[in-house]
Design a protein around this motif. Structure first.
Motif, PDB file in Angstrom:
ATOM      1  N   ASP A  12     -45.339  68.564  21.628  1.00 33.09           N
ATOM      2  CA  ASP A  12     -44.907  69.964  21.526  1.00 33.09           C
ATOM      3  C   ASP A  12     -43.419  70.064  21.218  1.00 33.09           C
ATOM      4  O   ASP A  12     -42.991  70.906  20.411  1.00 33.09           O
ATOM      5  N   ASP A  13     -42.616  69.224  21.860  1.00 27.25           N
ATOM      6  CA  ASP A  13     -41.167  69.233  21.610  1.00 27.25           C
ATOM      7  C   ASP A  13     -40.868  68.901  20.147  1.00 27.25           C
ATOM      8  O   ASP A  13     -40.018  69.548  19.509  1.00 27.25           O
ATOM      9  N   SER A  14     -41.563  67.897  19.622  1.00 25.83           N
ATOM     10  CA  SER A  14     -41.358  67.508  18.226  1.00 25.83           C
ATOM     11  C   SER A  14     -41.845  68.613  17.290  1.00 25.83           C
ATOM     12  O   SER A  14     -41.184  68.921  16.289  1.00 25.83           O
ATOM     13  N   MET A  15     -42.974  69.232  17.641  1.00 27.39           N
ATOM     14  CA  MET A  15     -43.524  70.311  16.820  1.00 27.39           C
ATOM     15  C   MET A  15     -42.580  71.501  16.803  1.00 27.39           C
ATOM     16  O   MET A  15     -42.408  72.157  15.760  1.00 27.39           O
ATOM     17  N   ASP A  16     -41.937  71.788  17.927  1.00 29.45           N
ATOM     18  CA  ASP A  16     -40.989  72.905  17.995  1.00 29.45           C
ATOM     19  C   ASP A  16     -39.819  72.696  17.039  1.00 29.45           C
ATOM     20  O   ASP A  16     -39.352  73.639  16.385  1.00 29.45           O
ATOM     21  N   ILE A  17     -39.332  71.461  16.968  1.00 26.28           N
ATOM     22  CA  ILE A  17     -38.212  71.155  16.074  1.00 26.28           C
ATOM     23  C   ILE A  17     -38.635  71.330  14.615  1.00 26.28           C
ATOM     24  O   ILE A  17     -37.904  71.911  13.801  1.00 26.28           O
ATOM     25  N   VAL A  18     -39.825  70.838  14.288  1.00 22.90           N
ATOM     26  CA  VAL A  18     -40.324  70.974  12.921  1.00 22.90           C
ATOM     27  C   VAL A  18     -40.489  72.459  12.563  1.00 22.90           C
ATOM     28  O   VAL A  18     -40.064  72.904  11.492  1.00 22.90           O
ATOM     29  N   SER A  19     -41.118  73.210  13.444  1.00 26.98           N
ATOM     30  CA  SER A  19     -41.350  74.637  13.182  1.00 26.98           C
ATOM     31  C   SER A  19     -40.038  75.399  13.031  1.00 26.98           C
ATOM     32  O   SER A  19     -39.937  76.343  12.240  1.00 26.98           O
ATOM     33  N   ARG A  20     -39.025  74.989  13.775  1.00 28.46           N
ATOM     34  CA  ARG A  20     -37.724  75.666  13.731  1.00 28.46           C
ATOM     35  C   ARG A  20     -36.948  75.339  12.461  1.00 28.46           C
ATOM     36  O   ARG A  20     -36.342  76.234  11.838  1.00 28.46           O
ATOM     37  N   ASP A  21     -36.952  74.074  12.063  1.00 29.43           N
ATOM     38  CA  ASP A  21     -36.062  73.619  10.987  1.00 29.43           C
ATOM     39  C   ASP A  21     -36.701  73.541   9.605  1.00 29.43           C
ATOM     40  O   ASP A  21     -35.987  73.580   8.598  1.00 29.43           O
ATOM     41  N   LEU A  22     -38.021  73.405   9.554  1.00 29.18           N
ATOM     42  CA  LEU A  22     -38.674  73.217   8.257  1.00 29.18           C
ATOM     43  C   LEU A  22     -38.471  74.387   7.306  1.00 29.18           C
ATOM     44  O   LEU A  22     -38.144  74.167   6.126  1.00 29.18           O
ATOM     45  N   PRO A  23     -38.674  75.639   7.731  1.00 32.50           N
ATOM     46  CA  PRO A  23     -38.501  76.758   6.784  1.00 32.50           C
ATOM     47  C   PRO A  23     -37.113  76.775   6.146  1.00 32.50           C
ATOM     48  O   PRO A  23     -36.983  77.037   4.941  1.00 32.50           O
ATOM     49  N   ASN A  24     -36.095  76.482   6.941  1.00 33.42           N
ATOM     50  CA  ASN A  24     -34.729  76.485   6.415  1.00 33.42           C
ATOM     51  C   ASN A  24     -34.527  75.366   5.400  1.00 33.42           C
ATOM     52  O   ASN A  24     -33.883  75.555   4.356  1.00 33.42           O
ATOM     53  N   LEU A  25     -35.084  74.190   5.688  1.00 36.11           N
ATOM     54  CA  LEU A  25     -34.966  73.078   4.745  1.00 36.11           C
ATOM     55  C   LEU A  25     -35.655  73.403   3.428  1.00 36.11           C
ATOM     56  O   LEU A  25     -35.091  73.164   2.347  1.00 36.11           O
ATOM     57  N   LEU A  26     -36.858  73.948   3.482  1.00 32.09           N
ATOM     58  CA  LEU A  26     -37.592  74.279   2.263  1.00 32.09           C
ATOM     59  C   LEU A  26     -36.838  75.313   1.427  1.00 32.09           C
ATOM     60  O   LEU A  26     -36.785  75.207   0.200  1.00 32.09           O
ATOM     61  N   LYS A  27     -36.236  76.275   2.109  1.00 34.12           N
ATOM     62  CA  LYS A  27     -35.458  77.291   1.403  1.00 34.12           C
ATOM     63  C   LYS A  27     -34.244  76.672   0.724  1.00 34.12           C
ATOM     64  O   LYS A  27     -33.917  76.999  -0.431  1.00 34.12           O
ATOM     65  N   LYS A  28     -33.575  75.773   1.419  1.00 34.23           N
ATOM     66  CA  LYS A  28     -32.394  75.118   0.854  1.00 34.23           C
ATOM     67  C   LYS A  28     -32.764  74.225  -0.330  1.00 34.23           C
ATOM     68  O   LYS A  28     -32.005  74.128  -1.303  1.00 34.23           O
ATOM     69  N   GLN A  29     -33.906  73.559  -0.238  1.00 36.92           N
ATOM     70  CA  GLN A  29     -34.347  72.728  -1.356  1.00 36.92           C
ATOM     71  C   GLN A  29     -34.597  73.574  -2.596  1.00 36.92           C
ATOM     72  O   GLN A  29     -34.221  73.204  -3.713  1.00 36.92           O
ATOM     73  N   ASP A  30     -35.242  74.729  -2.407  1.00 41.59           N
ATOM     74  CA  ASP A  30     -35.499  75.628  -3.534  1.00 41.59           C
ATOM     75  C   ASP A  30     -34.189  76.124  -4.136  1.00 41.59           C
ATOM     76  O   ASP A  30     -34.044  76.209  -5.371  1.00 41.59           O
ATOM     77  N   THR A  31     -33.235  76.465  -3.273  1.00 43.06           N
ATOM     78  CA  THR A  31     -31.934  76.943  -3.752  1.00 43.06           C
ATOM     79  C   THR A  31     -31.214  75.847  -4.536  1.00 43.06           C
ATOM     80  O   THR A  31     -30.627  76.098  -5.600  1.00 43.06           O
TER      81      THR A  31
END
Length: 240
Positions: free
Chosen positions: A135-154
């Motif tokens: 759960d702790d690892s999943m929380d980090i992924v859920s928190r940071d993944l959207p921002n990373l994907l957005k930055k990659q697109d940018t």
């Protein structure tokens, strides 16, 4: 795990050194140079890859801890002092009770009572710890993944504009594009497997409950939520 990190780091370094020379004019939509964005994103990609791989390992561990298993402690007929599988556990105990195989160790009256205790289905406390880490690892992924994907697109949009303006070549753009493409694919694969493994653990717990084990309601809910969250994170990734 270290090999992909090294490859990614070297790939980004080579790509940046070749496609974003320091004497080029800085191109930015918000005052941030593409080369700065690339370096920052590369670091985030490595960190997210680590988290996704950790999640995959942690959900695999939940499967191991949720798999029905029993330790035959007494003189079970055909079982002996071994760890028996879930498929054999019921037959082993049933045979021991029906045949009185443990009568030599305990009285016939207490033998039937002990038989049920001689097979441990799952350990709730061990599962709590395993699920908590996942759960702790999943929380980090859920928190940071959207921002990373957005930055990659940018980043890709900025590099595409720079390529169209002649500041970098198509090959240089393609180099960074392939790095991001590979990162997305690795994350998607790890999250897909994590979701599948969490779901498999959920099924294991359901089987344990059917066989009579109690106190698993929280564990069932937690593994269901973990499956849902990993599936949701995976669905956010659009493969290039």
């Amino acid at each position: 795990m270290r090999a992909p990190k090294v490859i990614l780091t070297l790939t980004v370094s080579i790509a940046l050194s070749g496609c974003l020379p320091s004497n080029e004019p800085m191109f930015s939509s918000r005052g941030v140079a593409p080369e700065t964005i690339s370096v920052h994103n590369a670091s985030n990609e490595i960190q997210m890859q680590d988290q996704a791989l950790a999640l995959k390992a942690l959900t695999r561990n939940i499967i191991r801890k949720s798999t029905l298993q029993g330790a035959a402690i007494g003189a079970f007929a055909g079982c002996g002092l071994v760890i028996i599988s879930a498929s054999n556990a019921k037959n082993c105990v049933t045979g021991a009770v029906a045949g009185g195989a443990i009568g030599a160790v305990a009285g016939a009256a207490s033998g039937k009572k002990q038989a049920a205790k001689r097979v441990e289905l799952v350990s709730p406390s061990a599962l709590v710890r395993a699920i908590g880490k996942a759960d702790d690892s999943m929380d980090i992924v859920s928190r940071d993944l959207p921002n990373l994907l957005k930055k990659q697109d940018t980043e890709l949009a900025l590099l595409s504009d720079r390529m169209k303006s002649g500041q970098i070549s198509e090959e240089q753009y393609a180099h960074r594009f392939e790095v991001i493409k590979a990162n997305k694919a690795q994350l998607a694969e790890a999250l897909s497997l994590s979701a599948a493994q969490a779901n498999e653990a959920h099924k294991n717990l359901q089987a344990a409950k059917v066989k009579g084990q109690t106190g698993l309601d929280w564990h069932l809910s937690a593994t269901r939520n973990l499956t849902r969250d990993a599936t949701s994170a995976r669905s956010a990734i659009s493969l290039l």
